[in-house]
Structure formats: structure tokens, C-alpha cells
Scaffold this motif. Sequence first.
Motif, PDB file in Angstrom:
ATOM      1  N   MET A   1       0.646  -0.951  -0.017  1.00 48.03           N
ATOM      2  CA  MET A   1      -0.079   0.107  -0.078  1.00 48.03           C
ATOM      3  C   MET A   1       0.746   1.161   0.230  1.00 48.03           C
ATOM      4  SD  MET A   1      -2.907   1.519   0.101  1.00 48.03           S
ATOM      5  CE  MET A   1      -4.124   0.162   0.188  1.00 48.03           C
ATOM      6  N   ARG A   2       0.532   2.170  -1.041  1.00 55.13           N
ATOM      7  CA  ARG A   2       1.265   3.424  -1.002  1.00 55.13           C
ATOM      8  C   ARG A   2       0.649   4.477   0.026  1.00 55.13           C
ATOM      9  NH1 ARG A   2       4.197   3.455  -5.626  1.00 55.13           N
ATOM     10  NH2 ARG A   2       3.526   1.427  -6.877  1.00 55.13           N
ATOM     11  N   ARG A   5      -1.954   6.935  -1.265  1.00 56.91           N
ATOM     12  CA  ARG A   5      -2.939   6.447  -1.498  1.00 56.91           C
ATOM     13  C   ARG A   5      -4.154   6.017  -0.517  1.00 56.91           C
ATOM     14  NH1 ARG A   5      -1.713   3.460  -6.799  1.00 56.91           N
ATOM     15  NH2 ARG A   5      -0.456   5.215  -7.941  1.00 56.91           N
ATOM     16  N   TYR A   6      -3.328   5.677   0.963  1.00 51.65           N
ATOM     17  CA  TYR A   6      -4.008   5.143   1.939  1.00 51.65           C
ATOM     18  C   TYR A   6      -4.778   6.179   2.747  1.00 51.65           C
ATOM     19  CZ  TYR A   6      -4.387   1.325   5.331  1.00 51.65           C
ATOM     20  OH  TYR A   6      -4.765   0.380   6.386  1.00 51.65           O
ATOM     21  N   LYS A  48      -7.354  -3.375  10.568  1.00 55.95           N
ATOM     22  CA  LYS A  48      -6.296  -4.559   9.949  1.00 55.95           C
ATOM     23  C   LYS A  48      -5.892  -5.203  11.300  1.00 55.95           C
ATOM     24  CE  LYS A  48      -3.939  -3.900   6.072  1.00 55.95           C
ATOM     25  NZ  LYS A  48      -2.884  -4.555   5.565  1.00 55.95           N
ATOM     26  N   LYS A 374       6.398  -7.353  -1.828  1.00 60.07           N
ATOM     27  CA  LYS A 374       5.101  -7.851  -2.152  1.00 60.07           C
ATOM     28  C   LYS A 374       5.259  -9.236  -2.742  1.00 60.07           C
ATOM     29  CE  LYS A 374       3.168  -4.231  -4.359  1.00 60.07           C
ATOM     30  NZ  LYS A 374       2.197  -3.591  -5.098  1.00 60.07           N
ATOM     31  N   ASP A 379       3.150  -7.864   3.492  1.00 59.74           N
ATOM     32  CA  ASP A 379       2.111  -6.567   3.323  1.00 59.74           C
ATOM     33  C   ASP A 379       3.063  -5.357   3.783  1.00 59.74           C
ATOM     34  OD1 ASP A 379      -0.125  -5.223   3.208  1.00 59.74           O
ATOM     35  OD2 ASP A 379      -1.070  -6.100   4.875  1.00 59.74           O
ATOM     36  N   LEU A 381       3.623  -1.239   3.627  1.00 58.33           N
ATOM     37  CA  LEU A 381       3.225   0.052   3.716  1.00 58.33           C
ATOM     38  C   LEU A 381       4.598   1.000   3.129  1.00 58.33           C
ATOM     39  CD1 LEU A 381       1.033   2.019   4.142  1.00 58.33           C
ATOM     40  CD2 LEU A 381       2.007   2.405   6.312  1.00 58.33           C
TER      41      LEU A 381
END
Length: 446
Positions: A1-2, A5-6, A48, A374, A379, A381
Motif C-alpha cells: 500500500m502506498r 493512497r491510503y 487491520k 510484495k 504486506d 506500507l
Amino acid sequence: MRLTRYFLPVLKETPAEAQIVSHRLMLRAGMVRQASAGIYSWLPLGYKVLRRIEEIVHQEQQRAGAIPVLMPTIQSADLWRQSGRYDDYGPEMLRITDRHDRDMLYGPTNEEQITEIFQAYCSSYRDVPKNLYHIQWKFRDEVRPRFGVMRGREFLMKDAYSFDLDKASAIHSYNQMMVSYLRTFGRMGLKAVPMRAESGPIGGDYAHEFLILAETGETQVFVDSELLDLNFQDREIDYHDQAQIQAICDEWTGAYARTDDTHDQAVFEVEVPKERQVTARGIEVGHIFYFGTKYSEPLGAMIATPEGERVAVHSGSYGIGVSRLVGGIIEASHDDKGIIWPESVTPFDVGLVNLKQGDAETDAACEALYGQLKAAGLDVLYDDRDERAGAKFATMELIGLPWRVTIGPRGLQSGTAELTWRRTGETHEVSPEDAVSRLAETYRGL
Ligand code: P5A
């Protein structure tokens, strides 16, 4: 996850309303948002963690033989009238009236409902033992909701219910849950200790609370110092082996005791010499009860014995505060910079920090490593914000990811990245490939 964009609304300021460290950190790390007193929305990062905790609880419940179901949150008052608890439960119960003027309630627990289900389908000794559980939201209109998710009004609980032919077999079911709790909390990096407890509104005469030892705990306890190091990991458990299960329970229940409220003295289940008694504070993350036929009798949950006699089924119920655990783990694992997640429940396995966003070479190296991490099943960040290094580190430390990989122009000259362990700050310069393989190894099997 970028990260760009999170949805990670971290706060710079320490929220004034939060009295304990886990509540402060959960608000600052953008994990939850209060909706009203004692009621929270779970934001992406918090959700999460909640899901990971749920998953461990599911796995360990099923390993111990419990079967997942899902009962509703809204229950009919009539069931509770049958058990006599509709009046007994008092103002903690949220009572609701539907459009037909029928009395309903938002369930604070499910003993009645599961007993009704059991009695509808089970009538023989062949139908037991059974243990059914769910993870479902509960509502208790606590007088003083506080400490964030630790004492909420709406909260997520795992509640299991066992059904047995007689007391001896019910105690085995109880012991199975006790052992599964030791495993469950152990997997979350917690030392949770069972302690004889009151049974309160659930009832029965045999109950244990599971407490994690942390300074901010609400309960003062005595602990046998000799047994503080008792460890549960890496033990092969056979849940059908009654003697083994009993032996583990005996070993653990002897070690801890609550404060006697009136005398401020320790009351241990077994004798513990005074010099070995140390005081600590505990947070209750689980509570298990054996209550025999308290619900089966009024609700008519009867089964036939092999001899053809009809007897009320013997039951217990077993709770874990799933949402409370999120706060409890933080209480047990943080420093002055923020949260330190155990690898088993962390919201992301690793944080990737780009020290010079916008620099073509650094960006390319980060993108490549992001893809490799990935691909290794991790997972990630990726902090791809156009921010100072200090701000990026502070965010990673606050949200507590166990590992950080840092890439900057200087390291790139020698082909290295920095791999940092959140718990100690220990940093190693490694090649990006090594970072991937070390992290993949760390998380293998979790
Ligand atoms: C056991 C399962 C019960 O309700 N009936 C079904 C039994 N036990 S209990 O001790 O009352 O609750 C089980 C666990 O739920 C957590 N808990 C809470 N968590 C957050 N906010 C609350 N207000 C709250 N109340 C209880 C605790 O971890 C408790 O051990």
C-alpha cells in the motif's frame, strides 16, 4: 500500500481526552474514531489489527475443537425472561422496542440464545460434547465507558459455549478453552495469566479471568515470581488428551492470585511463600465460566443419557475481548515514540521509507523493492510522501510496524538499504535482496 493512497489520519497533537497510553496512541495513529461515548469506528489501520487478532482467535478456537457460528446482535427479550436475566441484568442492557411493541435487546452476551439453538436440535448424549462460538459485537451500557476500546459500550467479543453430558466432561471442555487461551494470547506476544475470578452476571461457581500484566491494568494482582517465566510456546498440545490438558491448567492456575479486596493480601489457589509474591496490575482480556445447568434447565436443554435418563446439559461460556485486545497489546508493547506491534498482529509487515522522494534513482530503487517485498508475500506500507525523513520515521515509529526498510541516495551508492527493527532501533545495512529474504524468513509461518 502506498501511503499517499491510503487513509491514515495520524494526529500530531496528543488528544487531551485520552487517559491511558493505548488510547492516546490509537487516536494518534489514526486507528479509531469515537462515534459517541464508548462507541468507535475502526479506521483502516485499526481495522487491520482487529482482523488479525480475530484470525488468531478463530484459528485457536477451531484448533481446540470449537465450531464457528454467527448469532445476531439483536435478541428477543422473551428468551432472557425465561432464564430470569432480563430483570437481573439491569441498566447495562440496552433495551429496544420494535414497531410492534415487542421488547428486544442488543445482546451483551449470548448464553440464552445459544442454549435455545442447542435445545432445538440436540437431545442425546451422542450430540455432546459440542462447543459453538462466534465473534460478534456486544453492547453493554457501561456506567463509565473509558480508556477507548478497552472499556467500550459497543465492543467485539469472541464467545464460545460448551455443552456436555456431566460436570466432569464439562470441566474438560473448560480446560480445553483455558489451554487454547494460553496459546491464543501467546501468539499475540502477550503473557496472559489465568486467575480465579468471580462469575458475576454470567453465573456459576467456577471461573477464571485472563489478565495481561501491564502497569495501567485495572486490577491489582499478586504473582508468584518463580512462575513468572512460565512459557507456553512451542508445546505440542493434544486437545483430546485429558490428562495433558489438566496438567497444563494445574501448572498455570497455581501461579497467580488476585488481591483480596478487604485484606489487601494474596489469595492463591495453591500456597505461595510470601517472599515469592510480587504485585502487578492486570488487564482482563478473557474470562471463562463453568455454570453447569444454569441456562439449560430454564431453557429446557435436556439430553438423554446412555441409560435413557433425561438430564439438563452442563455448560460453560468462554469470552475473549477481541477489540479490547487491540488496546491491551499496545499497553503491553509501546515506547515513547509509539506502538511496537508484535509481528503476529501488525497491520503491515514492513514499512518502506523513501528518503528522497522525487529523486529518479531513489524512486526507482524503492519501486523495485516495493514490488519484491510484495512478491515475497509481505504486506508493505510504502511511505511515498514528499516529506522530510524525520517526519517519515516519526510516522513509522508511531504506527509501530515491526520492521522498516529505508532507501536513500547515500546507501544506493554502495547498493544498500537500511533494515531497522522497531523494538530496539537496531539497524543493519543490507542489500535489498537480503532485506527481502530476511523479512520473508521472519514472517514465515506466522
Ligand atoms: C463469556 C462469553 C462473558 O460475557 N459470556 C460469553 C461470558 N464474559 S465477560 O467477562 O463479561 O466478557 C468477556 C470479555 O469481554 C471483554 N469485555 C469488554 N471489552 C471491551 N469493553 C467492554 N465494556 C467489555 N466488557 C467485557 C473482556 O475482555 C472480557 O473478559
